[in-house]
Write an enzyme that holds these catalytic residues in place. Structure first.
Site, PDB file in Angstrom:
ATOM      1  CE  LYS A 150      -0.425 -12.242   4.290  1.00  0.00           C
ATOM      2  NZ  LYS A 150      -1.188 -10.964   4.295  1.00  0.00           N
ATOM      3  CE1 TYR A 156      -1.818 -16.396   3.642  1.00  0.00           C
ATOM      4  CE2 TYR A 156      -4.189 -16.524   3.984  1.00  0.00           C
ATOM      5  CZ  TYR A 156      -3.010 -15.812   4.046  1.00  0.00           C
ATOM      6  OH  TYR A 156      -3.015 -14.524   4.514  1.00  0.00           O
ATOM      7  CB  SER A 213       0.092 -11.071   7.791  1.00  0.00           C
ATOM      8  OG  SER A 213      -1.115 -11.219   7.112  1.00  0.00           O
TER       9      SER A 213
END
Ligand code: GLU
Length: 427
Positions: A66, A188, A63
């Site tokens: 991100k 992703y 993450s």
């Protein structure tokens, strides 16, 4: 002398010898991580790197990708188009919560999976591979070395990505995702599987700390985009413990389930730590403790800002001229002090020298304040001479990164560099 910086980092790592929590297990490959790894790196804005512990061990970015991909989405589509699809409100929910705004259908923010998947989809590129390649190029540029994707983690994560797949399909039903949801989740997941060390992450964070610029001077992000990213990291970067984090550590941050955690102190430093055991929020347990300790030791909290320099300007008399010697980086508060000094000059035709030899940077507001001050001194009748060997007044960047010329900003009076006056003033 051996710098105490490295000793401090070892001391810091020693202070979190006890560990708690569990290595992420919902991605099979992550469960194989050595839970006892512990590394830290601190990167300064001018390119110095201090590291200790397992600083060269690679792990997947997860993450922590991100915020960087969010920046790329804004660069590709413009902020308005991105805001139309992804909100910037903290959700208070877990990272993988199906959390869309009831009214607009927008994911709450780009730091939870729903928003991050929507942000990935906004990156230009025909398919998952093309988007992931552009993203990898960006991360490599930020890290200062060529990064690669950990294919084993990617395959493992993709084979168990049901929840992210569900999020992507749901985003499409509410009109917040164009394209094939499976392809978007594939891209992703590739983005999350980029392999990094704490050194890479510290450098990437230092670029955010520097307003989007690498130590080599490569302006990767527009300053306005960079500010948007840091703001979202500050409010949403730590999932459902964002409030706790902002009050106790107080800097924009982002964690990843592989155990990485980065923090950015704007204008000062980028820090990354790695320790795979996670707390119930999905944040690295020892990573959080390290940041709490650093906050305490180093005074990193954003809400406890350093006071601006008091001795920013001094006035000397030389050869019948009033010389205002200015020093340090200039922002609003420093520029205000300089203007206070200018305001003490009585009206008249006595020469005034504004000496910026010791100023290397002024932000846009400080530059405009100084130019206005100079214009007024001139209007009062003074023969104003400017020593500006670093081009602070003539080429300071505006928030949008474009150059504004002195003439435009202050109505006809063209400030110039007068290195000869500099030597005269010092003689
Ligand atoms: N790739 C992970 C996921 O989508 C990232 C989660 C995280 O690092 O918090 O589940």
């Amino acid at each position: 002398m051996r710098t105490p910086m490295i000793d401090y980092l070892h001391l810091l790592l020693g202070s979190v010898a006890e560990d708690a929590g569990e290595v992420a297990s919902y991605i099979p490959e992550l469960e194989l991580a050595d839970p006892d790894r512990l590394g830290i790196a601190v990167a300064t804005l001018d390119g110095e790197m201090y590291a200790a512990g397992d600083a060269d061990v690679e792990f997947t970015i997860q993450s922590i990708s991100k915020p960087f991909t969010y920046a790329l989405a804004i660069a590709d589509q413009g902020l308005d188009a991105v805001l139309e699809r992804i909100d910037v409100e903290p959700s208070g929910d877990a990272f993988n919560e199906i959390s869309l705004d009831r009214g607009t259908g927008r994911p709450r923010n780009p730091m939870i999976n729903a928003g991050a998947i929507a942000a990935h989809a906004l990156v230009r590129g025909d398919d998952a591979e093309a988007r992931a390649e552009r993203i990898l190029d960006l991360y490599s540029r930020l890290a200062g070395r060529r990064l690669s994707i950990a294919e084993d983690v990617f395959e493992s994560e993709l084979s168990t990505a049901d929840r992210n797949m569900a999020l992507a399909y749901m985003l499409r039903t509410v009109g917040k995702l164009r394209g094939d949801p499976a392809d978007v989740v594939r891209g992703y997941t590739r983005q999350c599987s980029v392999s990094v060390t704490v050194r890479d992450l510290a450098r990437m964070s230092a670029v955010l700390a520097a307003g989007g610029r690498t130590p080599e001077g490569d302006q990767v992000f527009d300053p306005a985009v960079n500010r948007q990213v840091l703001s979202v990291m500050a409010t949403c970067g730590m999932y459902n413990s964002a409030g706790d984090w902002l009050t106790s550590v107080g800097i924009p941050a982002k964690s990843g389930v592989a155990g990485g955690l980065v923090g950015v102190l704007p204008g000062q430093v980028g820090i990354a730590v790695f320790s795979p055991r996670l707390d119930p929020h999905g944040n690295s347990t020892r990573g959080v403790r390290l940041f709490e300790r650093m906050n305490h030791d180093l005074g990193l909290h954003l809400m406890a800002p350093a006071e601006s320099a008091r001795s920013v300007s001094r006035r000397l008399e030389r050869d019948g001229a009033a010389v205002h010697e200015i020093a340090g980086d200039l922002h609003f508060t420093e520029a205000e002090r300089v203007l206070r000094g200018f305001a003490l000059e009585p009206v008249g035709d006595a020469p005034v020298v504004v000496d910026l030899d010791r100023v290397h940077r002024a932000n846009d507001i400080a530059r405009r304040m100084l130019l206005e001050g100079i214009r007024r001194l001139h209007e009062d009748g003074h023969d104003v001479r400017i020593v500006d060997p670093w081009g602070v007044l003539g080429s300071a960047e505006t928030g949008s990164g474009e150059l504004v010329r002195g003439e435009q900003a202050h109505g006809g009076y063209v400030p110039a560099s007068f290195p000869d006056v500099a030597s005269a003033a010092r003689a």
